[in-house]
Design a protein around this motif. Structure first.
Motif, PDB file in Angstrom:
ATOM      1  N   ALA A   9       0.915  -0.971  -0.170  1.00  0.00           N
ATOM      2  CA  ALA A   9       0.044  -0.042   0.110  1.00  0.00           C
ATOM      3  C   ALA A   9       0.844   1.385  -0.046  1.00  0.00           C
ATOM      4  CB  ALA A   9      -0.789   0.081   1.153  1.00  0.00           C
ATOM      5  N   VAL A  10       1.880   1.269   0.810  1.00  0.00           N
ATOM      6  CA  VAL A  10       2.878   2.543   0.797  1.00  0.00           C
ATOM      7  C   VAL A  10       3.473   2.714  -0.736  1.00  0.00           C
ATOM      8  CG1 VAL A  10       5.132   3.248   1.701  1.00  0.00           C
ATOM      9  CG2 VAL A  10       3.099   2.245   3.348  1.00  0.00           C
ATOM     10  N   ARG A  11       3.947   1.536  -0.959  1.00  0.00           N
ATOM     11  CA  ARG A  11       4.498   1.787  -2.325  1.00  0.00           C
ATOM     12  C   ARG A  11       3.743   1.986  -3.387  1.00  0.00           C
ATOM     13  NH1 ARG A  11       6.060  -3.909  -1.339  1.00  0.00           N
ATOM     14  NH2 ARG A  11       7.803  -3.978  -0.167  1.00  0.00           N
ATOM     15  N   ALA A  12       2.634   1.711  -3.516  1.00  0.00           N
ATOM     16  CA  ALA A  12       1.434   2.324  -4.515  1.00  0.00           C
ATOM     17  C   ALA A  12       0.990   3.749  -4.178  1.00  0.00           C
ATOM     18  CB  ALA A  12       0.254   1.446  -4.346  1.00  0.00           C
ATOM     19  N   ALA A  13       1.337   4.205  -3.076  1.00  0.00           N
ATOM     20  CA  ALA A  13       1.012   5.443  -2.481  1.00  0.00           C
ATOM     21  C   ALA A  13       1.961   6.407  -3.051  1.00  0.00           C
ATOM     22  CB  ALA A  13       0.559   5.655  -1.193  1.00  0.00           C
ATOM     23  N   VAL A  14       3.255   5.963  -2.946  1.00  0.00           N
ATOM     24  CA  VAL A  14       4.559   6.567  -3.396  1.00  0.00           C
ATOM     25  C   VAL A  14       4.508   6.750  -4.773  1.00  0.00           C
ATOM     26  CG1 VAL A  14       6.939   6.673  -3.429  1.00  0.00           C
ATOM     27  CG2 VAL A  14       5.858   6.172  -1.166  1.00  0.00           C
ATOM     28  N   ALA A  15       4.416   5.874  -5.466  1.00  0.00           N
ATOM     29  CA  ALA A  15       4.120   5.637  -7.011  1.00  0.00           C
ATOM     30  C   ALA A  15       3.059   6.567  -7.594  1.00  0.00           C
ATOM     31  CB  ALA A  15       3.911   4.253  -7.479  1.00  0.00           C
ATOM     32  N   THR A  16       1.874   6.826  -6.846  1.00  0.00           N
ATOM     33  CA  THR A  16       0.983   7.477  -7.266  1.00  0.00           C
ATOM     34  C   THR A  16       1.211   8.948  -7.119  1.00  0.00           C
ATOM     35  OG1 THR A  16      -0.903   5.843  -6.861  1.00  0.00           O
ATOM     36  CG2 THR A  16      -1.587   8.348  -7.004  1.00  0.00           C
ATOM     37  N   LEU A  17       1.982   9.353  -6.020  1.00  0.00           N
ATOM     38  CA  LEU A  17       2.450  10.674  -5.686  1.00  0.00           C
ATOM     39  C   LEU A  17       3.585  10.810  -6.722  1.00  0.00           C
ATOM     40  CD1 LEU A  17       2.899  13.234  -3.763  1.00  0.00           C
ATOM     41  CD2 LEU A  17       4.303  11.832  -2.329  1.00  0.00           C
ATOM     42  N   ASN A  18       4.303  10.111  -6.895  1.00  0.00           N
ATOM     43  CA  ASN A  18       5.278  10.563  -8.181  1.00  0.00           C
ATOM     44  C   ASN A  18       4.659  10.928  -9.476  1.00  0.00           C
ATOM     45  OD1 ASN A  18       7.648  10.252  -6.421  1.00  0.00           O
ATOM     46  ND2 ASN A  18       7.963   8.009  -6.611  1.00  0.00           N
ATOM     47  N   GLU A  19       3.625  10.180  -9.604  1.00  0.00           N
ATOM     48  CA  GLU A  19       3.071  10.500 -10.715  1.00  0.00           C
ATOM     49  C   GLU A  19       2.323  11.731 -11.004  1.00  0.00           C
ATOM     50  OE1 GLU A  19       0.491   7.157 -11.984  1.00  0.00           O
ATOM     51  OE2 GLU A  19       1.861   5.799 -11.769  1.00  0.00           O
ATOM     52  N   ALA A  20       1.879  12.109  -9.914  1.00  0.00           N
ATOM     53  CA  ALA A  20       0.887  13.434  -9.651  1.00  0.00           C
ATOM     54  C   ALA A  20       2.094  14.581  -9.757  1.00  0.00           C
ATOM     55  CB  ALA A  20       0.343  13.420  -8.538  1.00  0.00           C
ATOM     56  N   MET A  21       3.431  14.295  -8.982  1.00  0.00           N
ATOM     57  CA  MET A  21       4.316  15.465  -9.069  1.00  0.00           C
ATOM     58  C   MET A  21       5.020  15.467 -10.509  1.00  0.00           C
ATOM     59  SD  MET A  21       5.957  15.162  -5.300  1.00  0.00           S
ATOM     60  CE  MET A  21       6.939  16.518  -5.566  1.00  0.00           C
ATOM     61  N   ALA A  22       4.994  14.819 -11.235  1.00  0.00           N
ATOM     62  CA  ALA A  22       5.391  14.579 -12.490  1.00  0.00           C
ATOM     63  C   ALA A  22       4.426  15.465 -13.537  1.00  0.00           C
ATOM     64  CB  ALA A  22       5.827  13.198 -13.077  1.00  0.00           C
ATOM     65  N   ALA A  23       3.231  15.101 -13.289  1.00  0.00           N
ATOM     66  CA  ALA A  23       2.160  15.856 -14.032  1.00  0.00           C
ATOM     67  C   ALA A  23       2.400  17.314 -13.622  1.00  0.00           C
ATOM     68  CB  ALA A  23       0.865  15.101 -13.567  1.00  0.00           C
ATOM     69  N   ALA A  24       2.479  17.300 -12.562  1.00  0.00           N
ATOM     70  CA  ALA A  24       2.241  18.961 -11.916  1.00  0.00           C
ATOM     71  C   ALA A  24       3.686  19.795 -12.580  1.00  0.00           C
ATOM     72  CB  ALA A  24       2.625  19.002 -10.496  1.00  0.00           C
ATOM     73  N   ALA A  25       4.823  19.023 -12.657  1.00  0.00           N
ATOM     74  CA  ALA A  25       6.258  19.663 -13.161  1.00  0.00           C
ATOM     75  C   ALA A  25       5.799  19.762 -14.665  1.00  0.00           C
ATOM     76  CB  ALA A  25       7.229  18.735 -13.137  1.00  0.00           C
ATOM     77  N   ARG A  26       5.206  18.909 -15.404  1.00  0.00           N
ATOM     78  CA  ARG A  26       5.026  19.241 -16.820  1.00  0.00           C
ATOM     79  C   ARG A  26       3.983  20.415 -17.092  1.00  0.00           C
ATOM     80  NH1 ARG A  26       4.835  13.430 -16.718  1.00  0.00           N
ATOM     81  NH2 ARG A  26       2.537  13.517 -16.610  1.00  0.00           N
ATOM     82  N   ARG A  27       3.326  20.806 -16.185  1.00  0.00           N
ATOM     83  CA  ARG A  27       2.417  21.968 -16.222  1.00  0.00           C
ATOM     84  C   ARG A  27       2.902  23.199 -15.472  1.00  0.00           C
ATOM     85  NH1 ARG A  27       0.004  17.523 -16.511  1.00  0.00           N
ATOM     86  NH2 ARG A  27      -1.834  16.985 -17.758  1.00  0.00           N
ATOM     87  N   SER A  28       4.374  23.129 -15.202  1.00  0.00           N
ATOM     88  CA  SER A  28       5.015  24.293 -14.284  1.00  0.00           C
ATOM     89  C   SER A  28       4.491  24.606 -13.187  1.00  0.00           C
ATOM     90  CB  SER A  28       4.998  25.509 -15.279  1.00  0.00           C
ATOM     91  OG  SER A  28       5.634  25.193 -16.553  1.00  0.00           O
ATOM     92  N   ILE A  29       4.142  23.542 -12.300  1.00  0.00           N
ATOM     93  CA  ILE A  29       3.616  23.846 -11.044  1.00  0.00           C
ATOM     94  C   ILE A  29       4.506  23.460 -10.210  1.00  0.00           C
ATOM     95  CG2 ILE A  29       1.653  23.219  -9.478  1.00  0.00           C
ATOM     96  CD1 ILE A  29      -0.187  22.808 -11.380  1.00  0.00           C
ATOM     97  N   ALA A  30       5.210  23.919  -9.352  1.00  0.00           N
ATOM     98  CA  ALA A  30       6.111  23.693  -8.281  1.00  0.00           C
ATOM     99  C   ALA A  30       5.313  22.912  -7.167  1.00  0.00           C
ATOM    100  CB  ALA A  30       7.108  24.489  -8.018  1.00  0.00           C
TER     101      ALA A  30
END
Length: 57
Positions: A9-30
């Motif tokens: 569950a922790v691994r899945a949550a971290v993977a989801t967080l990483n995907e969300a942060m990458a999506a934010a970075a692509r939209r110039s959101i820090a």
């Protein structure tokens, strides 16, 4: 919940967080993450993450 279930569950949550942060970075959101630790009434430490978002102009 077994230890392995909790770990998965922790691994899945971290993977989801990483995907969300990458999506934010692509939209110039820090994203700035701040963590704090709290102790529950039962004496168990609980980690809380707070996100602050900034739009790069």
């Amino acid at each position: 919940m077994t230890d392995e279930d909790a770990a998965q569950a922790v691994r899945a949550a971290v993977a989801t967080l990483n995907e969300a942060m990458a999506a934010a970075a692509r939209r110039s959101i820090a994203v700035e993450l701040r963590t704090t630790a709290h102790q529950t009434a039962e004496g168990v430490e609980r980690i809380v993450a707070e996100a602050r978002l900034f739009k790069r102009l």
